[in-house]
Every structure is written in structure tokens, then in C-alpha cells.
Scaffold this motif. Structure first.
Motif, PDB file in Angstrom:
ATOM      1  N   GLY A  38       0.821  -1.215   0.000  1.00 44.22           N
ATOM      2  CA  GLY A  38       0.000   0.000   0.000  1.00 44.22           C
ATOM      3  C   GLY A  38       0.851   1.261   0.000  1.00 44.22           C
ATOM      4  O   GLY A  38       0.549   2.222  -0.708  1.00 44.22           O
ATOM      5  N   LEU A  39       1.915   1.270   0.795  1.00 44.01           N
ATOM      6  CA  LEU A  39       2.800   2.438   0.816  1.00 44.01           C
ATOM      7  C   LEU A  39       3.500   2.642  -0.521  1.00 44.01           C
ATOM      8  O   LEU A  39       3.630   3.775  -1.002  1.00 44.01           O
ATOM      9  N   VAL A  40       3.938   1.563  -1.135  1.00 40.12           N
ATOM     10  CA  VAL A  40       4.583   1.673  -2.454  1.00 40.12           C
ATOM     11  C   VAL A  40       3.586   2.189  -3.482  1.00 40.12           C
ATOM     12  O   VAL A  40       3.884   3.101  -4.266  1.00 40.12           O
ATOM     13  N   TYR A  41       2.370   1.644  -3.469  1.00 36.63           N
ATOM     14  CA  TYR A  41       1.341   2.067  -4.411  1.00 36.63           C
ATOM     15  C   TYR A  41       0.951   3.528  -4.181  1.00 36.63           C
ATOM     16  O   TYR A  41       0.794   4.298  -5.144  1.00 36.63           O
ATOM     17  N   GLY A  42       0.789   3.924  -2.926  1.00 36.36           N
ATOM     18  CA  GLY A  42       0.438   5.313  -2.616  1.00 36.36           C
ATOM     19  C   GLY A  42       1.522   6.281  -3.038  1.00 36.36           C
ATOM     20  O   GLY A  42       1.242   7.365  -3.579  1.00 36.36           O
ATOM     21  N   TYR A  43       2.782   5.926  -2.796  1.00 34.87           N
ATOM     22  CA  TYR A  43       3.890   6.778  -3.230  1.00 34.87           C
ATOM     23  C   TYR A  43       3.915   6.887  -4.746  1.00 34.87           C
ATOM     24  O   TYR A  43       4.123   7.967  -5.299  1.00 34.87           O
ATOM     25  N   TRP A  44       3.696   5.774  -5.415  1.00 33.76           N
ATOM     26  CA  TRP A  44       3.706   5.751  -6.878  1.00 33.76           C
ATOM     27  C   TRP A  44       2.599   6.651  -7.434  1.00 33.76           C
ATOM     28  O   TRP A  44       2.828   7.454  -8.343  1.00 33.76           O
ATOM     29  N   ALA A  45       1.379   6.543  -6.874  1.00 32.83           N
ATOM     30  CA  ALA A  45       0.256   7.360  -7.336  1.00 32.83           C
ATOM     31  C   ALA A  45       0.519   8.844  -7.069  1.00 32.83           C
ATOM     32  O   ALA A  45       0.243   9.700  -7.921  1.00 32.83           O
ATOM     33  N   ALA A  46       1.058   9.157  -5.893  1.00 38.23           N
ATOM     34  CA  ALA A  46       1.338  10.556  -5.566  1.00 38.23           C
ATOM     35  C   ALA A  46       2.443  11.120  -6.449  1.00 38.23           C
ATOM     36  O   ALA A  46       2.392  12.283  -6.868  1.00 38.23           O
ATOM     37  N   ALA A  47       3.447  10.306  -6.758  1.00 40.49           N
ATOM     38  CA  ALA A  47       4.537  10.771  -7.624  1.00 40.49           C
ATOM     39  C   ALA A  47       4.042  11.018  -9.045  1.00 40.49           C
ATOM     40  O   ALA A  47       4.454  11.992  -9.690  1.00 40.49           O
ATOM     41  N   ILE A  48       3.146  10.169  -9.530  1.00 40.17           N
ATOM     42  CA  ILE A  48       2.583  10.383 -10.865  1.00 40.17           C
ATOM     43  C   ILE A  48       1.766  11.665 -10.883  1.00 40.17           C
ATOM     44  O   ILE A  48       1.870  12.486 -11.801  1.00 40.17           O
ATOM     45  N   ARG A  49       0.952  11.867  -9.864  1.00 42.00           N
ATOM     46  CA  ARG A  49       0.085  13.053  -9.822  1.00 42.00           C
ATOM     47  C   ARG A  49       0.905  14.326  -9.642  1.00 42.00           C
ATOM     48  O   ARG A  49       0.551  15.373 -10.169  1.00 42.00           O
ATOM     49  N   ARG A  50       1.991  14.259  -8.904  1.00 35.25           N
ATOM     50  CA  ARG A  50       2.829  15.437  -8.655  1.00 35.25           C
ATOM     51  C   ARG A  50       3.494  15.911  -9.927  1.00 35.25           C
ATOM     52  O   ARG A  50       3.685  17.106 -10.137  1.00 35.25           O
ATOM     53  N   ASP A  51       3.869  14.986 -10.816  1.00 39.08           N
ATOM     54  CA  ASP A  51       4.451  15.288 -12.121  1.00 39.08           C
ATOM     55  C   ASP A  51       5.652  16.217 -12.011  1.00 39.08           C
ATOM     56  O   ASP A  51       5.720  17.259 -12.659  1.00 39.08           O
ATOM     57  N   ALA A  52       6.616  15.860 -11.171  1.00 40.01           N
ATOM     58  CA  ALA A  52       7.882  16.584 -10.986  1.00 40.01           C
ATOM     59  C   ALA A  52       7.710  17.968 -10.398  1.00 40.01           C
ATOM     60  O   ALA A  52       8.648  18.766 -10.405  1.00 40.01           O
ATOM     61  N   GLY A  53       6.546  18.257  -9.857  1.00 36.20           N
ATOM     62  CA  GLY A  53       6.329  19.533  -9.191  1.00 36.20           C
ATOM     63  C   GLY A  53       6.708  19.433  -7.723  1.00 36.20           C
ATOM     64  O   GLY A  53       7.248  18.422  -7.263  1.00 36.20           O
ATOM     65  N   PRO A  54       6.435  20.482  -6.963  1.00 36.18           N
ATOM     66  CA  PRO A  54       6.773  20.439  -5.534  1.00 36.18           C
ATOM     67  C   PRO A  54       5.836  19.515  -4.756  1.00 36.18           C
ATOM     68  O   PRO A  54       4.692  19.304  -5.134  1.00 36.18           O
ATOM     69  N   VAL A  55       6.352  18.966  -3.680  1.00 34.24           N
ATOM     70  CA  VAL A  55       5.543  18.125  -2.806  1.00 34.24           C
ATOM     71  C   VAL A  55       4.693  19.051  -1.946  1.00 34.24           C
ATOM     72  O   VAL A  55       5.199  19.939  -1.257  1.00 34.24           O
ATOM     73  N   THR A  56       3.383  18.857  -1.993  1.00 32.15           N
ATOM     74  CA  THR A  56       2.456  19.688  -1.225  1.00 32.15           C
ATOM     75  C   THR A  56       1.722  18.825  -0.205  1.00 32.15           C
ATOM     76  O   THR A  56       1.791  17.592  -0.240  1.00 32.15           O
TER      77      THR A  56
END
Length: 146
Positions: A38-56
Motif C-alpha cells: 500500500g505504501l509503495v502504491y500510494g507513493y507511486w500514485a502521488a509521484a505520478i500526480r505530482r508530475d515533478a512539481g513540488p511536494v504539497t
């Protein structure tokens, strides 16, 4: 000419591979595997959505909620699936992986139809693999082989 002696029934019905982990390790794995995945999947989804932008904060919240939902659904599928027949077992994994991959692909900004196609395509592959695995590891009545 020498022939092999027939093995006793007791000898042939024993488990062929030893269980190297104890009950405590298996109990911990029932919790640890869904949480880690779940943590790997959540990180993966958040990284895709962030699209190299800042972490909010919203990005972190999205990642943790996604991880929680994935872990709960994975644990439910993992615990429920052994009680099903081979067709339903494979179909449950098809639906879970198809939805999970389709959701990840939808985070890239692609269309709903393309996300659905990718999810169904991956799900079909998982269905075929799971059905083959369960079909070859059960007898004709659907009981697992030892």
C-alpha cells in the motif's frame, strides 16, 4: 535389473517443501505485506500526480489515502480469495489488478477509455496467469493439491 521400491502412502502425502517460517512470521506477514504494498502504491500514485512539481500537503494526503485504500482492498482480496473456486479466485484478482493499474494510469492525465483499456489489458493477463496457476494446483474437485 533393479527396480525402485514403492513408497508408502504416508511418505507420499507429506508436504514436499518445509515451512521455514514460524507462525509468528506468517502472522506478521499478513499485516506487513498489505501495508508495504500500500505504501509503495500510494507513493507511486502521488509521484505520478505530482508530475515533478513540488511536494504539497494535498499530494501527501492523496498518497496516504491511496495507500490506505489499496492496503485495505489488497488485504480483503488476499484473505477472501482462497475460499473461492479457481474461476472466481482468478476473476477477483483480475478485477483488483485491473482497477489498480487503471487508476494509476488515469493519474497521468490520459483519457478514461485509455485508462480502462490498460487496466483491462493488465487484468486479463493476471486472470490468465492466476487461472493457470490455480487450475494446475487443484484436483478435478477443486481441492488444493498438497
Amino acid at each position: 535389473m533393479a527396480h525402485a521400491a514403492p513408497a508408502s502412502r504416508r511418505m507420499t502425502r507429506q508436504r514436499r517443501t518445509p515451512d521455514v517460517f514460524g507462525p509468528r512470521t506468517h502472522a506478521m506477514a499478513k499485516v506487513a505485506v498489505p501495508v508495504v504494498l500500500g505504501l509503495v502504491y500510494g507513493y507511486w500514485a502521488a509521484a505520478i500526480r505530482r508530475d515533478a512539481g513540488p511536494v504539497t500537503g494535498w499530494n501527501l494526503l492523496f498518497g496516504f489515502v491511496t495507500a490506505l485504500v489499496f492496503a485495505v482492498l489488497f488485504a480483503a482480496v488476499w484473505r477472501l480469495s482462497p475460499w473461492l473456486g479457481r474461476e472466481a479466485h482468478a476473476l477477483l484478482w483480475f478485477a483488483f489488478t485491473g482497477c489498480a493499474i487503471g487508476f494509476l494510469y488515469s493519474q497521468t492525465g490520459e483519457s478514461v477509455l485509455q485508462s480502462t483499456g490498460v487496466g483491462v489489458g493488465v487484468g486479463v493477463g493476471v486472470f490468465v496467469a492466476m487461472f493457470y496457476r490455480y487450475y494446475t494446483h487443484e484436483d478435478a474437485a477443486g481441492r488444493p493439491l498438497d
